[in-house]
Design a protein around this motif. Structure first.
Motif, PDB file in Angstrom:
ATOM      1  N   ILE A  54       0.834  -1.212   0.000  1.00  0.00           N
ATOM      2  CA  ILE A  54       0.000   0.000   0.000  1.00  0.00           C
ATOM      3  C   ILE A  54       0.869   1.264   0.000  1.00  0.00           C
ATOM      4  O   ILE A  54       0.417   2.355   0.363  1.00  0.00           O
ATOM      5  N   SER A  55       2.125   1.085  -0.414  1.00  0.00           N
ATOM      6  CA  SER A  55       3.059   2.218  -0.616  1.00  0.00           C
ATOM      7  C   SER A  55       3.355   2.967   0.680  1.00  0.00           C
ATOM      8  O   SER A  55       3.483   4.199   0.683  1.00  0.00           O
ATOM      9  N   ILE A  56       3.485   2.252   1.801  1.00  0.00           N
ATOM     10  CA  ILE A  56       3.899   2.843   3.069  1.00  0.00           C
ATOM     11  C   ILE A  56       5.271   2.272   3.422  1.00  0.00           C
ATOM     12  O   ILE A  56       5.443   1.057   3.510  1.00  0.00           O
ATOM     13  N   ASP A  57       6.239   3.142   3.605  1.00  0.00           N
ATOM     14  CA  ASP A  57       7.606   2.723   3.892  1.00  0.00           C
ATOM     15  C   ASP A  57       7.747   2.414   5.388  1.00  0.00           C
ATOM     16  O   ASP A  57       7.504   3.282   6.232  1.00  0.00           O
ATOM     17  N   PRO A  58       8.149   1.187   5.743  1.00  0.00           N
ATOM     18  CA  PRO A  58       8.337   0.855   7.167  1.00  0.00           C
ATOM     19  C   PRO A  58       9.374   1.738   7.849  1.00  0.00           C
ATOM     20  O   PRO A  58       9.303   1.946   9.075  1.00  0.00           O
ATOM     21  N   VAL A  59      10.341   2.253   7.094  1.00  0.00           N
ATOM     22  CA  VAL A  59      11.349   3.136   7.694  1.00  0.00           C
ATOM     23  C   VAL A  59      10.694   4.404   8.227  1.00  0.00           C
ATOM     24  O   VAL A  59      11.067   4.914   9.296  1.00  0.00           O
ATOM     25  N   ASP A  60       9.696   4.920   7.499  1.00  0.00           N
ATOM     26  CA  ASP A  60       8.991   6.114   7.968  1.00  0.00           C
ATOM     27  C   ASP A  60       8.227   5.827   9.259  1.00  0.00           C
ATOM     28  O   ASP A  60       8.122   6.691  10.140  1.00  0.00           O
ATOM     29  N   ILE A  61       7.691   4.610   9.367  1.00  0.00           N
ATOM     30  CA  ILE A  61       6.937   4.251  10.577  1.00  0.00           C
ATOM     31  C   ILE A  61       7.874   4.225  11.778  1.00  0.00           C
ATOM     32  O   ILE A  61       7.525   4.690  12.873  1.00  0.00           O
ATOM     33  N   GLU A  62       9.084   3.682  11.586  1.00  0.00           N
ATOM     34  CA  GLU A  62      10.048   3.626  12.679  1.00  0.00           C
ATOM     35  C   GLU A  62      10.494   5.020  13.105  1.00  0.00           C
ATOM     36  O   GLU A  62      10.968   5.209  14.233  1.00  0.00           O
ATOM     37  N   LYS A  63      10.348   5.993  12.199  1.00  0.00           N
ATOM     38  CA  LYS A  63      10.674   7.381  12.532  1.00  0.00           C
ATOM     39  C   LYS A  63       9.506   8.089  13.209  1.00  0.00           C
ATOM     40  O   LYS A  63       9.622   9.273  13.553  1.00  0.00           O
TER      41      LYS A  63
END
Length: 220
Positions: A173-182
């Protein structure tokens, strides 16, 4: 005697009439190679003219009804990877779109929950990884039982598989897990066009709920 002369005269007239006539010079003659040759008088009489071939612009249009088809790789069906509500779209039938252009924005509370689950599983995975390594070190010194090591390994492998599965879903769904960790949590997802083309069919509107099995639009 008179009757005999009349019969002879009629016979001569009949023979003269049945004699084939001489071919006229005005009639076209056929040559050995099946070509028709015309005399100059016949050319003039028929009005035949010759000229060099040339290119000319022809006017007029031909209207016809038909069906247009394209190869499968040039026809794209856009669907939602996960169910959601249509928050934004500006496309209409016939509009041109470019590859990578956002065609629709979806929102749903499940997107937020999925990201939270990823953070929880990621945090748990780090703890279980350390515990698994600790149990391995203790096992080499024969301090703990083999059962504790196996249990730590099982929990670590299970949580790692869960994190990998959530990572794949988030990328879908085009969500980067790296952004979530931030600490970046999104409640919307953007769906882009995989090709450059024109919208031939659109089945959505703002506020509409769509499922993964539904066709939102088609691009050719």
């Amino acid at each position: 005697l008179l009757m005999k002369r009349i019969i002879i005269l009629l016979t001569l007239i009949s023979v003269a009439c049945s004699k084939p006539a001489e071919p006229s010079r005005e009639v076209a003659a056929a040559s050995a190679d099946n070509q028709v040759v015309l005399t100059p008088e016949q050319h003039q009489l028929l009005g035949i003219e010759t000229a060099m071939a040339e290119t000319r612009q022809l006017s007029g249009a031909i209207r016809a009804n038909g069906m247009l088809d394209v190869p499968p790789q040039n026809l794209v069906t856009i669907s939602a990877p996960l169910g959601g509500f249509v928050k934004h779209t500006e496309l209409l039938q016939g509009m041109r779109v470019k590859k990578g252009q956002v065609v629709v924005v979806l929102e749903h509370p499940d997107y937020i929950q999925m990201q939270q689950d990823y953070l929880d599983s990621k945090s748990k995975l780090e703890f279980l990884e350390l515990e698994y390594k600790r149990q391995q070190e203790l096992a080499t010194e024969n301090v703990n039982a083999l059962k504790a090591l196996q249990q730590a390994k099982s929990m670590y492998m299970s949580t790692r598989a869960q994190v990998e599965g959530l990572t794949a879903k988030l990328k879908l769904i085009s969500i980067d897990p790296v952004d979530i960790e931030k600490g970046i949590i999104r409640n919307t997802i953007s769906i882009t066009s995989p090709i450059t083309g024109y919208v031939t069919q659109i089945n959505i509107n703002i506020g509409m709920h769509v499922n993964p099995t539904e066709v939102m639009m088609k691009i050719v």
